[in-house]
Scaffold this active site. Structure first.
Site, PDB file in Angstrom:
ATOM      1  N   ARG A  57      21.859  68.524 -36.164  1.00 55.76           N
ATOM      2  CA  ARG A  57      22.547  69.056 -37.240  1.00 55.76           C
ATOM      3  C   ARG A  57      22.183  70.637 -37.526  1.00 55.76           C
ATOM      4  O   ARG A  57      23.203  71.493 -37.682  1.00 55.76           O
ATOM      5  CB  ARG A  57      22.811  68.364 -38.381  1.00 55.76           C
ATOM      6  CG  ARG A  57      23.704  67.123 -38.151  1.00 55.76           C
ATOM      7  CD  ARG A  57      23.895  66.497 -39.540  1.00 55.76           C
ATOM      8  NE  ARG A  57      24.896  65.544 -39.787  1.00 55.76           N
ATOM      9  CZ  ARG A  57      25.203  64.513 -40.389  1.00 55.76           C
ATOM     10  NH1 ARG A  57      24.227  64.434 -41.375  1.00 55.76           N
ATOM     11  NH2 ARG A  57      26.297  63.519 -40.344  1.00 55.76           N
ATOM     12  N   LYS A 227      26.570  48.410 -42.425  1.00 50.54           N
ATOM     13  CA  LYS A 227      27.648  47.759 -43.546  1.00 50.54           C
ATOM     14  C   LYS A 227      29.280  47.757 -42.986  1.00 50.54           C
ATOM     15  O   LYS A 227      29.811  48.751 -42.499  1.00 50.54           O
ATOM     16  CB  LYS A 227      27.601  48.593 -44.801  1.00 50.54           C
ATOM     17  CG  LYS A 227      26.301  48.294 -45.434  1.00 50.54           C
ATOM     18  CD  LYS A 227      26.486  48.941 -46.709  1.00 50.54           C
ATOM     19  CE  LYS A 227      25.574  48.810 -47.763  1.00 50.54           C
ATOM     20  NZ  LYS A 227      25.522  49.707 -49.065  1.00 50.54           N
ATOM     21  N   GLY A 380      26.246  59.928 -38.132  1.00 47.84           N
ATOM     22  CA  GLY A 380      24.763  60.360 -38.217  1.00 47.84           C
ATOM     23  C   GLY A 380      23.783  59.732 -37.513  1.00 47.84           C
ATOM     24  O   GLY A 380      22.904  60.251 -36.712  1.00 47.84           O
ATOM     25  N   GLY A 404      30.876  59.857 -41.696  1.00 46.31           N
ATOM     26  CA  GLY A 404      31.965  59.527 -42.772  1.00 46.31           C
ATOM     27  C   GLY A 404      33.179  60.426 -42.530  1.00 46.31           C
ATOM     28  O   GLY A 404      34.357  60.150 -42.666  1.00 46.31           O
TER      29      GLY A 404
HETATM   30  P1  ADP Z   1      26.533  55.927 -38.310  1.00 50.20           P
HETATM   31  O1  ADP Z   1      25.704  56.836 -39.335  1.00 50.20           O
HETATM   32  O2  ADP Z   1      26.336  56.344 -36.965  1.00 50.20           O
HETATM   33  O3  ADP Z   1      27.802  55.883 -38.942  1.00 50.20           O
HETATM   34  P2  ADP Z   1      25.710  53.675 -40.040  1.00 50.20           P
HETATM   35  O4  ADP Z   1      25.175  54.540 -40.875  1.00 50.20           O
HETATM   36  O5  ADP Z   1      26.687  52.779 -40.266  1.00 50.20           O
HETATM   37  O6  ADP Z   1      25.544  54.594 -38.559  1.00 50.20           O
HETATM   38  O7  ADP Z   1      24.466  52.517 -39.648  1.00 50.20           O
HETATM   39  C1  ADP Z   1      23.371  53.057 -39.097  1.00 50.20           C
HETATM   40  C2  ADP Z   1      22.252  51.875 -39.315  1.00 50.20           C
HETATM   41  O8  ADP Z   1      22.680  50.708 -38.913  1.00 50.20           O
HETATM   42  C3  ADP Z   1      20.959  52.208 -38.488  1.00 50.20           C
HETATM   43  O9  ADP Z   1      20.147  52.640 -39.556  1.00 50.20           O
HETATM   44  C4  ADP Z   1      20.880  50.708 -37.957  1.00 50.20           C
HETATM   45  O10 ADP Z   1      19.162  50.607 -38.127  1.00 50.20           O
HETATM   46  C5  ADP Z   1      21.646  49.813 -38.756  1.00 50.20           C
HETATM   47  N1  ADP Z   1      21.723  48.586 -37.996  1.00 50.20           N
HETATM   48  C6  ADP Z   1      22.287  48.437 -36.984  1.00 50.20           C
HETATM   49  N2  ADP Z   1      22.395  47.125 -36.619  1.00 50.20           N
HETATM   50  C7  ADP Z   1      21.677  46.472 -37.776  1.00 50.20           C
HETATM   51  C8  ADP Z   1      21.284  45.103 -37.920  1.00 50.20           C
HETATM   52  N3  ADP Z   1      21.438  43.954 -37.170  1.00 50.20           N
HETATM   53  N4  ADP Z   1      20.838  44.606 -39.073  1.00 50.20           N
HETATM   54  C9  ADP Z   1      20.438  45.746 -40.070  1.00 50.20           C
HETATM   55  N5  ADP Z   1      20.810  46.981 -39.814  1.00 50.20           N
HETATM   56  C10 ADP Z   1      21.240  47.467 -38.580  1.00 50.20           C
HETATM   57 MG    MG Z   2      24.763  56.687 -41.087  1.00 53.30          MG
END
Ligand code: ADP
Ligand code: MG
Length: 425
Positions: A57, A227, A380, A404
């Protein structure tokens, strides 16, 4: 939107709102601190004990800053960082996180000093702003030290916006990752002064527009991350647009639970099962193919040194948690991506921060890199994961800096930061 590149910048002081919310690692700790999506139950370390794990970033903010400097502007950068805690400015500033490591990294990358103000829009910022020369760069302290930044009260945000606006002649909005926030530095400040959009924001918007207006088909969306509640709205909107939805990561367990599978101790949002069931029914009705994991890599605890075990089949035994997609799912996802002409990927399919659980994320990244067509990575943590895997720079059409913000754009929502940049023309 007016473009920053078209601004008459020479001899003027430009306030650039950037997104410098980089992931940090607590030095001495073992877990990475995500830029908003930290693994569950994680605490941030005390100030001063962090290391930047992915400077993407910061790098993405440089083209606009460099262009303004080259054209004779003095540049004041404003950004938020992490989630300062405390009721007032003093408590937040004392607790951190300070933008100090970001200022240092930015100076390295720019090859020139970056002066860090000791406050956001107070005495230190005012003195720096009024004594800066053309070609110089300053960074304001973490704007979220000011509780007003995120206030729901227009007047409270307006007071901070007034102090920020007084620092400069012109505003440039280039913090795409914060554009979905109706915050003082994102929304209220540009409304008070001449404003334009930076190069990063314009590039992000151009790609997202391509994704939402007649994408080439098949259009495959891969969703992962922790989530499901973060992603339900975008799923709802994509159901009408995508041909295939591949669901993995922590959010997949709520989908599997909704279908009656056992998920053991995996991250589960049981309260979301009705919404997930509805989303599956909507997808079915719209003729969208939903692909869920068919096997898993599990462990008995959430830790980098936990022992990975493959579970064949969708059910996860009691006492175990799914931390990555299994080998059959990696193959299945690769097949479902092979003929895609448009791909949007948000959220890592596993806990890639732990090397033993990164194979699924690598497999999905590789499968997408082989696609001929528009491939966009949003989020991110997903962007950090991709850079962490050291994929070639041209593996994807676009790696978005906004998690987001890109999701809300794809949900069809108006982004307050974009609305403000469009205002008054
Ligand atoms: P982004 O930032 O790309 O939108 P998110 O913030 O939604 O992604 O999610 C990222 C997190 O999800 C990572 O830190 C990763 O460790 C976690 N994650 C992925 N798979 C699992 C899992 N099976 N159980 C718990 N956490 C997970
Ligand atoms: Mg994230």
């Amino acid at each position: 939107m007016k473009r920053a590149e078209d601004l008459d910048a020479g001899g003027r002081t430009v306030l650039v709102r950037a997104d410098l919310n980089v992931p940090m690692e607590a030095t001495g700790g073992s877990r990475a601190m995500g830029s908003g999506g930290s693994p569950p139950g994680q605490e941030s370390a005390p100030p001063g004990q962090h290391r930047i794990t992915d400077d993407g970033r910061i790098r993405a903010s440089l083209p606009t800053i460099r262009d303004l400097l080259a054209r004779g502007a003095a540049v004041i950068v404003c950004a938020h960082f992490g989630r300062p805690k405390g009721d007032d400015y003093a408590a937040r500033a004392a607790g951190g996180p300070s933008l100090r490591p970001v200022a240092d990294r930015m100076a390295e990358l720019l090859g020139q000093p970056v002066t860090l103000a000791t406050d956001v829009a107070g005495e230190s910022a005012r003195v720096i702003a009024s004594t800066m020369a053309a070609g110089e760069v300053a960074l304001l302290e973490n704007v979220r030290f000011e509780p007003a930044e995120t206030s729901k009260d227009d007047a409270v945000r307006g007071e901070l916006a007034g102090r920020l606006a007084a620092l400069a002649d012109v505003y440039v909005g280039d913090g795409f990752g914060a554009m979905h926030r109706k915050h003082a530095s994102v929304y209220d400040t540009p409304l008070l002064m001449p404003h334009a959009a930076g190069q990063l924001v314009l590039a992000e918007v151009a790609v997202l527009r391509q994704l939402t207006t007649s994408p080439a088909r098949p259009y495959v969306v891969v969703l992962g991350g922790a989530k499901v509640s973060d992603k339900l709205a975008v799923i709802g909107n994509l159901v009408g647009k995508a041909d295939r939805l591949l669901i993995a990561g922590g959010m997949a367990y709520t989908f599997l639970a909704a279908q009656g599978y056992r998920v053991g101790d995996s991250i589960l949002q049981a309260g979301q099962i009705p919404q997930v069931t509805q989303a599956l029914a909507d997808a079915d009705k719209a003729g969208v193919e939903v692909v869920l994991p068919v096997d898993h890599v599990v462990a008995d605890r959430f830790a980098p040194d936990a022992k990975p075990e493959v579970v064949h089949g969708p059910d996860i035994p009691d006492g175990m948690m799914g931390l990555d997609i299994g080998p059959a799912t990696r193959d299945l996802f690769a097949r479902k991506l092979a003929d895609a002409r448009t791909v949007f990927w948000n959220g890592p399919p596993g806990v890639f921060e732990f090397p033993a659980f990164a194979a699924g994320t690598l497999a999905v990244a590789e499968a997408i890199s082989h696609v001929t067509g528009l491939t966009v990575v949003g989020g991110g943590d997903s962007a950090a994961a991709v850079r962490h895997l050291s994929m070639p720079a041209d593996a994807f059409t676009h790696i978005s800096t906004g998690g987001g913000a890109s999701l809300e754009y794809l949900e069809g929502r108006d982004l307050p930061g974009l609305a403000a940049l469009e205002a008054g023309e």
